[in-house]
Scaffold this motif. Structure first.
Motif, PDB file in Angstrom:
ATOM      1  N   UNK A   6       0.870   1.804   3.638  1.00  0.00           N
ATOM      2  CA  UNK A   6       1.810   2.804   4.132  1.00  0.00           C
ATOM      3  C   UNK A   6       3.184   2.164   4.279  1.00  0.00           C
ATOM      4  N   UNK A   7       4.204   2.817   3.729  1.00  0.00           N
ATOM      5  CA  UNK A   7       5.571   2.301   3.807  1.00  0.00           C
ATOM      6  C   UNK A   7       6.344   3.108   4.845  1.00  0.00           C
ATOM      7  N   UNK A   8       6.939   2.414   5.783  1.00  0.00           N
ATOM      8  CA  UNK A   8       7.718   3.049   6.849  1.00  0.00           C
ATOM      9  C   UNK A   8       9.163   2.566   6.744  1.00  0.00           C
ATOM     10  N   UNK A   9      10.091   3.509   6.704  1.00  0.00           N
ATOM     11  CA  UNK A   9      11.507   3.175   6.606  1.00  0.00           C
ATOM     12  C   UNK A   9      12.214   3.613   7.883  1.00  0.00           C
ATOM     13  N   UNK A  10      12.812   2.646   8.563  1.00  0.00           N
ATOM     14  CA  UNK A  10      13.541   2.937   9.807  1.00  0.00           C
ATOM     15  C   UNK A  10      12.692   3.776  10.767  1.00  0.00           C
ATOM     16  N   UNK A  11      11.431   3.354  10.920  1.00  0.00           N
ATOM     17  CA  UNK A  11      10.479   3.973  11.853  1.00  0.00           C
ATOM     18  C   UNK A  11      10.033   5.375  11.442  1.00  0.00           C
ATOM     19  N   UNK A  12      10.259   5.761  10.188  1.00  0.00           N
ATOM     20  CA  UNK A  12       9.802   7.057   9.701  1.00  0.00           C
ATOM     21  C   UNK A  12       8.936   6.854   8.454  1.00  0.00           C
ATOM     22  N   UNK A  13       7.856   7.630   8.356  1.00  0.00           N
ATOM     23  CA  UNK A  13       6.962   7.521   7.207  1.00  0.00           C
ATOM     24  C   UNK A  13       7.722   7.826   5.924  1.00  0.00           C
ATOM     25  N   UNK A  14       7.621   6.910   4.956  1.00  0.00           N
ATOM     26  CA  UNK A  14       8.316   7.086   3.688  1.00  0.00           C
ATOM     27  C   UNK A  14       7.351   7.385   2.552  1.00  0.00           C
ATOM     28  N   UNK A  15       6.238   6.624   2.470  1.00  0.00           N
ATOM     29  CA  UNK A  15       5.334   6.793   1.336  1.00  0.00           C
ATOM     30  C   UNK A  15       3.982   6.173   1.669  1.00  0.00           C
ATOM     31  N   UNK A  16       2.917   6.788   1.150  1.00  0.00           N
ATOM     32  CA  UNK A  16       1.573   6.244   1.309  1.00  0.00           C
ATOM     33  C   UNK A  16       1.036   5.885  -0.066  1.00  0.00           C
ATOM     34  N   UNK A  17       0.876   4.588  -0.309  1.00  0.00           N
ATOM     35  CA  UNK A  17       0.409   4.099  -1.607  1.00  0.00           C
ATOM     36  C   UNK A  17      -1.073   3.766  -1.537  1.00  0.00           C
ATOM     37  N   UNK A  19      -2.413   1.295  -3.240  1.00  0.00           N
ATOM     38  CA  UNK A  19      -2.568  -0.154  -3.354  1.00  0.00           C
ATOM     39  C   UNK A  19      -1.186  -0.800  -3.386  1.00  0.00           C
ATOM     40  N   UNK A  20      -1.160  -2.121  -3.408  1.00  0.00           N
ATOM     41  CA  UNK A  20       0.106  -2.839  -3.345  1.00  0.00           C
ATOM     42  C   UNK A  20       0.929  -2.641  -4.620  1.00  0.00           C
ATOM     43  N   UNK A  21       0.247  -2.469  -5.756  1.00  0.00           N
ATOM     44  CA  UNK A  21       0.973  -2.247  -7.010  1.00  0.00           C
ATOM     45  C   UNK A  21       1.745  -0.923  -6.971  1.00  0.00           C
ATOM     46  N   UNK A  22       1.088   0.120  -6.459  1.00  0.00           N
ATOM     47  CA  UNK A  22       1.761   1.416  -6.367  1.00  0.00           C
ATOM     48  C   UNK A  22       2.914   1.351  -5.366  1.00  0.00           C
ATOM     49  N   UNK A  23       2.713   0.608  -4.283  1.00  0.00           N
ATOM     50  CA  UNK A  23       3.777   0.457  -3.292  1.00  0.00           C
ATOM     51  C   UNK A  23       4.990  -0.240  -3.904  1.00  0.00           C
ATOM     52  N   UNK A  24       4.736  -1.270  -4.718  1.00  0.00           N
ATOM     53  CA  UNK A  24       5.832  -2.001  -5.364  1.00  0.00           C
ATOM     54  C   UNK A  24       6.561  -1.121  -6.373  1.00  0.00           C
ATOM     55  N   UNK A  25       5.799  -0.319  -7.137  1.00  0.00           N
ATOM     56  CA  UNK A  25       6.435   0.580  -8.119  1.00  0.00           C
ATOM     57  C   UNK A  25       7.300   1.621  -7.417  1.00  0.00           C
ATOM     58  N   UNK A  26       6.808   2.124  -6.296  1.00  0.00           N
ATOM     59  CA  UNK A  26       7.587   3.111  -5.551  1.00  0.00           C
ATOM     60  C   UNK A  26       8.909   2.510  -5.073  1.00  0.00           C
ATOM     61  N   UNK A  27       8.850   1.302  -4.521  1.00  0.00           N
ATOM     62  CA  UNK A  27      10.075   0.671  -4.032  1.00  0.00           C
ATOM     63  C   UNK A  27      11.030   0.343  -5.174  1.00  0.00           C
ATOM     64  N   UNK A  28      10.471   0.018  -6.335  1.00  0.00           N
ATOM     65  CA  UNK A  28      11.309  -0.244  -7.505  1.00  0.00           C
ATOM     66  C   UNK A  28      12.180   0.975  -7.811  1.00  0.00           C
ATOM     67  N   UNK A  29      11.578   2.152  -7.768  1.00  0.00           N
ATOM     68  CA  UNK A  29      12.324   3.377  -8.047  1.00  0.00           C
ATOM     69  C   UNK A  29      13.218   3.761  -6.871  1.00  0.00           C
ATOM     70  N   UNK A  30      12.689   3.610  -5.675  1.00  0.00           N
ATOM     71  CA  UNK A  30      13.426   4.020  -4.477  1.00  0.00           C
ATOM     72  C   UNK A  30      14.684   3.178  -4.270  1.00  0.00           C
ATOM     73  N   UNK A  31      14.584   1.884  -4.573  1.00  0.00           N
ATOM     74  CA  UNK A  31      15.704   0.974  -4.327  1.00  0.00           C
ATOM     75  C   UNK A  31      16.391   0.528  -5.612  1.00  0.00           C
ATOM     76  N   UNK A  32      15.877   1.018  -6.752  1.00  0.00           N
ATOM     77  CA  UNK A  32      16.473   0.685  -8.048  1.00  0.00           C
ATOM     78  C   UNK A  32      16.562  -0.831  -8.252  1.00  0.00           C
ATOM     79  N   UNK A  33      15.455  -1.501  -7.969  1.00  0.00           N
ATOM     80  CA  UNK A  33      15.365  -2.954  -8.097  1.00  0.00           C
ATOM     81  C   UNK A  33      14.008  -3.308  -8.690  1.00  0.00           C
ATOM     82  N   UNK A  34      13.909  -4.435  -9.350  1.00  0.00           N
ATOM     83  CA  UNK A  34      12.658  -4.847  -9.981  1.00  0.00           C
ATOM     84  C   UNK A  34      11.507  -4.875  -8.980  1.00  0.00           C
TER      85      UNK A  34
END
Length: 350
Positions: A6-17, A19-34
């Motif tokens: 589960x990814x929490x941004x500034x104390x608010x739920x952002x995304x539920x992945x 597995x860790x691979x899906x979490x990393x892919x989500x952050x790649x798109x969300x933050x526009x970084x590898x």
């Protein structure tokens, strides 16, 4: 087996992945970084509850407790690069007043002499006349931007060293705990594997790491029975409670329990008999001699100075009645007397 993140941004739920691979892919798109940049941060995040900061936002990663505990064990047993690192760092009290900083600050900037990362634990050894480990801190910002560094001039005693310290890279930590015991002196550290004097930062592992850490691992109930509370506290300064270090000394505790066993010596409670396997070997250890009676150079006697007690009896031993603490015998007599009274009233449930 996939572990949900589960990814929490500034104390608010952002995304539920899933597995860790899906979490990393989500952050790649969300933050526009590898995405490869995030694997380590996510793993350290859910294993050690270490936040990841990106452009002013704080991200936290949460996994099921059992998953985090199992992964933590794997990381530390294999000395993985994502395992939380533990350091021994020296402080010269003639240059910088660390004890005063602890009293007045929650966080502090520290000259970055190693590649400290968020979540690293530093045990601070105070040299000079002290010569013992006194503080436990946690890195909360590996590299502090130059324009945000607070040089804390008020704590520097050596102004020449203060001027020399400016520039370069700084890290920020938060104070976690302070202890004062000769069991963490330079002599004792050498007995447990320290090879030289404490100078530059030393990465801790093995017996020496475990020995130092044991003195800072607090019992969750310790706040209910402090031995001594300082009454005269300056406004705004940290309130400190002196908890008897001898009750948390792992060596003294073991010798005490080897002698007496793990049954409460006051009320006879045995946690394993009462609660089953989960209660095996659980017991508190009470230090019989009051802190104010202990003189400098005192060495604890695990047999005569310590006694195993359950948390309830321990708490009662640390409470005052008419300005005085109850002795072991007084508390025993109180329990026996009250049990008899309950029997007479017909309220005792056996």
């Amino acid at each position: 087996m996939a572990s949900p993140i589960t990814i929490i941004k500034n104390d608010k739920l952002l995304f539920e992945a899933t597995n860790i691979q899906e979490a990393a892919r989500f952050l790649e798109e969300h933050l526009n970084t590898s995405k490869y940049k995030f694997y380590d941060s996510i793993e350290r995040g859910y294993v050690y509850s270490i936040p990841y900061n990106f452009k002013g936002d704080e991200y936290r990663f949460v996994a099921p407790e059992e998953v985090a505990a199992n992964r933590r064990q794997e990381l530390e047993e294999s000395d993985h690069k994502n395992a939380r690192r533990i350091w021994l760092v020296s402080n010269n009290p003639e240059e910088f007043e660390l004890a005063r900083a602890y009293s007045e600050c929650e966080t502090l900037e520290w000259k970055r002499s190693r590649n400290f990362e968020n979540g690293d634990i530093l045990f601070l050894y105070v040299s000079g006349n002290v010569q013992q480990v006194c503080f436990k801190v946690e890195i909360i910002q590996g590299i502090v931007p130059p324009n945000e560094v607070k040089y804390n001039k008020m704590f520097w005693k050596d102004l020449k060293k203060f001027e020399e310290s400016k520039g370069g890279k700084w890290t920020r930590f938060r104070f976690l705990d302070k202890v004062d015991t000769p069991e963490l002196s330079l002599t004792k550290l050498r007995e447990y594997g320290l090879k030289s004097n404490v100078q530059g930062p030393l990465k801790l592992n093995g017996e020496l790491r475990d020995y130092i850490m044991s003195f800072f691992e607090k019992d969750l109930t310790e706040g209910y029975y402090p031995d001594e509370v300082h009454d005269n506290l300056e406004e705004g300064m940290r309130k400190t409670v002196m908890v008897n270090i001898y009750e948390r000394n792992p060596i003294a505790r073991k010798r005490c329990m080897d002698h007496y066993g793990v049954q409460c010596q006051i009320c006879d409670l045995n946690f394993e008999d009462t609660y089953g396997e989960v209660g095996k070997d659980f017991i508190h250890v009470h230090h019989i001699i009051p802190l104010h009676e202990i003189q400098q150079g005192y060495i604890v006697d695990p047999i005569n100075d310590l006694i195993p007690v359950c948390p309830n009896c321990h708490a009662m031993l640390h409470r005052k009645e008419n300005g005085e603490y109850l002795t072991i015998e007084q508390l025993k007599e109180r329990i026996i007397s009250n049990r008899k009274l309950l029997q007479i009233k017909g309220n005792l449930v056996i």
